[in-house]
Motif scaffolding. Sequence first.
Motif, short mmCIF file in Angstrom:
data_model
loop_
_atom_site.label_atom_id
_atom_site.label_comp_id
_atom_site.label_asym_id
_atom_site.label_seq_id
_atom_site.Cartn_x
_atom_site.Cartn_y
_atom_site.Cartn_z
N VAL A 97 -16.23 -2.75 -3.28
CA VAL A 97 -15.40 -2.95 -4.48
C VAL A 97 -16.26 -2.90 -5.73
CG1 VAL A 97 -13.97 -4.63 -5.71
CG2 VAL A 97 -13.61 -4.25 -3.27
N LYS A 98 -17.42 -3.50 -5.68
CA LYS A 98 -18.32 -3.49 -6.84
C LYS A 98 -18.72 -2.06 -7.20
CE LYS A 98 -22.61 -5.60 -8.54
NZ LYS A 98 -23.74 -6.50 -8.18
N ARG A 99 -18.97 -1.25 -6.17
CA ARG A 99 -19.34 0.15 -6.43
C ARG A 99 -18.16 0.95 -6.97
NH1 ARG A 99 -22.69 0.93 -0.75
NH2 ARG A 99 -24.65 -0.01 -1.44
N ILE A 100 -16.96 0.67 -6.46
CA ILE A 100 -15.76 1.36 -6.96
C ILE A 100 -15.56 1.05 -8.44
CG2 ILE A 100 -13.23 1.34 -6.87
CD1 ILE A 100 -13.49 0.99 -3.83
N LEU A 101 -15.62 -0.21 -8.80
CA LEU A 101 -15.40 -0.61 -10.20
C LEU A 101 -16.45 -0.02 -11.12
CD1 LEU A 101 -14.45 -4.39 -9.69
CD2 LEU A 101 -12.92 -2.45 -10.06
N SER A 102 -17.67 0.08 -10.63
CA SER A 102 -18.74 0.65 -11.46
C SER A 102 -18.58 2.16 -11.60
CB SER A 102 -20.10 0.33 -10.84
OG SER A 102 -21.15 0.94 -11.54
N THR A 103 -18.26 2.85 -10.49
CA THR A 103 -18.17 4.31 -10.50
C THR A 103 -16.99 4.81 -11.31
OG1 THR A 103 -19.19 4.40 -8.30
CG2 THR A 103 -17.95 6.34 -9.01
N ARG A 104 -15.82 4.16 -11.18
CA ARG A 104 -14.62 4.68 -11.85
C ARG A 104 -14.66 4.52 -13.37
NH1 ARG A 104 -9.92 0.39 -9.83
NH2 ARG A 104 -10.19 -1.14 -11.52
N ARG A 105 -15.64 3.81 -13.89
CA ARG A 105 -15.80 3.73 -15.34
C ARG A 105 -16.26 5.07 -15.92
NH1 ARG A 105 -19.87 -1.01 -16.33
NH2 ARG A 105 -19.58 -0.30 -18.49
N LEU B 84 -8.13 -4.49 -4.42
CA LEU B 84 -9.08 -3.66 -3.66
C LEU B 84 -9.73 -4.45 -2.54
CD1 LEU B 84 -10.77 -1.73 -6.60
CD2 LEU B 84 -9.36 -0.72 -4.80
N LEU B 85 -9.96 -5.74 -2.77
CA LEU B 85 -10.58 -6.58 -1.76
C LEU B 85 -9.70 -6.76 -0.53
CD1 LEU B 85 -12.26 -9.40 -3.89
CD2 LEU B 85 -13.43 -7.77 -2.40
N ARG B 86 -8.42 -6.43 -0.65
CA ARG B 86 -7.48 -6.60 0.46
C ARG B 86 -7.34 -5.33 1.31
NH1 ARG B 86 -3.47 -11.06 0.07
NH2 ARG B 86 -4.43 -12.57 -1.32
N VAL B 87 -8.06 -4.29 0.95
CA VAL B 87 -7.97 -3.03 1.70
C VAL B 87 -8.90 -3.10 2.92
CG1 VAL B 87 -8.35 -0.54 1.61
CG2 VAL B 87 -7.46 -1.75 -0.40
N PRO B 88 -8.38 -2.82 4.11
CA PRO B 88 -9.25 -2.80 5.30
C PRO B 88 -10.40 -1.81 5.13
CG PRO B 88 -6.95 -2.73 5.95
CD PRO B 88 -6.98 -2.54 4.46
N GLY B 89 -11.58 -2.21 5.55
CA GLY B 89 -12.73 -1.33 5.45
C GLY B 89 -13.43 -1.35 4.11
N VAL B 90 -12.94 -2.14 3.18
CA VAL B 90 -13.56 -2.25 1.85
C VAL B 90 -14.06 -3.68 1.67
CG1 VAL B 90 -13.26 -1.99 -0.63
CG2 VAL B 90 -11.99 -0.51 0.93
N GLY B 91 -15.37 -3.84 1.53
CA GLY B 91 -15.96 -5.16 1.34
C GLY B 91 -16.30 -5.43 -0.11
N GLU B 92 -16.92 -6.55 -0.36
CA GLU B 92 -17.28 -6.92 -1.74
C GLU B 92 -18.20 -5.89 -2.37
OE1 GLU B 92 -18.65 -11.10 -1.06
OE2 GLU B 92 -17.41 -11.47 -2.83
N ARG B 93 -19.18 -5.43 -1.60
CA ARG B 93 -20.12 -4.45 -2.15
C ARG B 93 -19.42 -3.12 -2.47
NH1 ARG B 93 -25.51 -3.86 1.20
NH2 ARG B 93 -25.47 -6.09 0.69
N PHE C 30 0.82 -1.21 0.00
CA PHE C 30 0.00 0.00 0.00
C PHE C 30 0.86 1.26 0.00
CE2 PHE C 30 -2.22 -3.43 2.28
CZ PHE C 30 -3.35 -3.54 1.49
N PRO C 31 0.23 2.41 -0.32
CA PRO C 31 -1.16 2.61 -0.72
C PRO C 31 -1.39 2.24 -2.17
CG PRO C 31 -0.02 4.70 -0.72
CD PRO C 31 0.96 3.70 -0.21
N ILE C 32 -2.63 1.91 -2.52
CA ILE C 32 -2.97 1.55 -3.89
C ILE C 32 -3.94 2.58 -4.45
CG2 ILE C 32 -2.63 -0.90 -3.46
CD1 ILE C 32 -5.69 -1.20 -3.41
N ASP C 33 -3.90 2.76 -5.76
CA ASP C 33 -4.74 3.74 -6.44
C ASP C 33 -6.14 3.17 -6.63
OD1 ASP C 33 -5.98 5.57 -8.12
OD2 ASP C 33 -4.14 6.00 -9.23
N VAL C 34 -7.13 3.78 -5.99
CA VAL C 34 -8.49 3.28 -6.07
C VAL C 34 -9.04 3.34 -7.49
CG1 VAL C 34 -9.63 5.50 -5.61
CG2 VAL C 34 -10.72 3.38 -4.87
#
Length: 419
Positions: A346-354, A335-344, A323-327
Amino acid sequence: MSSSSIESKLAILADAAKYDASCASSGSKRKSSGGLGSTEGMGICHSYTPDGRCVSLLKILLTNVCIFDCQYCVNRVSSNTPRARLSVEEVVRLTMDFYRRNYIEGLFLSSGIIRSSDYTMSQLVEVAETLRTRESFRGYIHLKTIPGANEELIERAGLFADRLSVNVELPTITDLKTLAPEKKRDEIEDTMGRIHVRREETAGDQKKGMKAPKFAPAGQSTQMIVGATQTSDRDILDTSSHLYRTHRLRRVYYSAFSPIPHADSRLPGTAPPLLREHRLYQADWLIRFYGFDANELTTPDQANLSLDLDPKHAWALANREVFPIDVNRASRELLLRVPGVGERGVKRILSTRRYHAIRDEDLAKLGIVYRRARPFLITSDRHPGPLSIDSLDLKQKTETKQRQLMLFDAMGSAQNGQV
């Protein structure tokens, strides 16, 4: 069957069944047309005790009489515990009566070993078969499968039960030899393997368009007792990973050892902290759904999971070089390995950053635990820098703050509809 007789039997056999944690009822679909009960929708109600055990099922033993002498078990043959036994017909009548009164939504049935593995298994199967065929019961049925039972009995059990479970009991072969020498790991895994093969065959036939009967549609599970021996969390997770990989288990349940009366001197006098059981479940979840390997969560020098931090948080602090990693650029796996970030999240991150770059202010809106995840992430408008990730007080900065909840804390939000 007098009411006093059945009540005394239930008091003994329901209490004896409480040590088996593998009774979750999810994952099954069984058509309810033309019968009574259901395993989905409003059919199965999930109620849990404070220690996480499901109480939505009629959970009993057929009998607590047992020919084995497993030292960790209160029902072992050398124990002086009160004994009781229900007949097949009594279990069927109890299940139907309790269901009609809306007390339960299904049956979890186990048993001590009486006479032999085959005889015990035949009694369990007869209960399930009678419920399905004579009573047209379509509710949930979970049967404990007896290791070493013949293949025909396992076949019948899978046709009538939604889930089968074969308890591995203790994490290592050495543990079994020490506390339960009559139980053999290869026999336990052989039974697991036969269930797995039969499920695979059924799934293959169904893919080919054949009308193959369902076989244990909710899969199979197992249970391990934690804290009865000195076995480390590292060895426990290694065993769980092996069982998931080899036999495609639906779940491994972890049950904290409960001290029993007149226990063997090799057993501990106190129960392990329930938090240890909780950490094992968290680690198990990371292995199954977050891409972690069992050996990543512990080390040979630190073979037990931290009781202070959840396993993913502890891993991140021990592997700060990642770390740190670029969201906005990191892979889903990272992303799944970041504390405080769950599956849901990560799904929102991948959808939003498009559609647009994620800024620091967006993190909380995406369902991320902002305080915990922030030091491990780079956003389009903020780079925490090496001093932040390497700071000596990073653990304190990212720990979840504990507070005592009060009964009327949520009154204001409840009145304005913002609960």
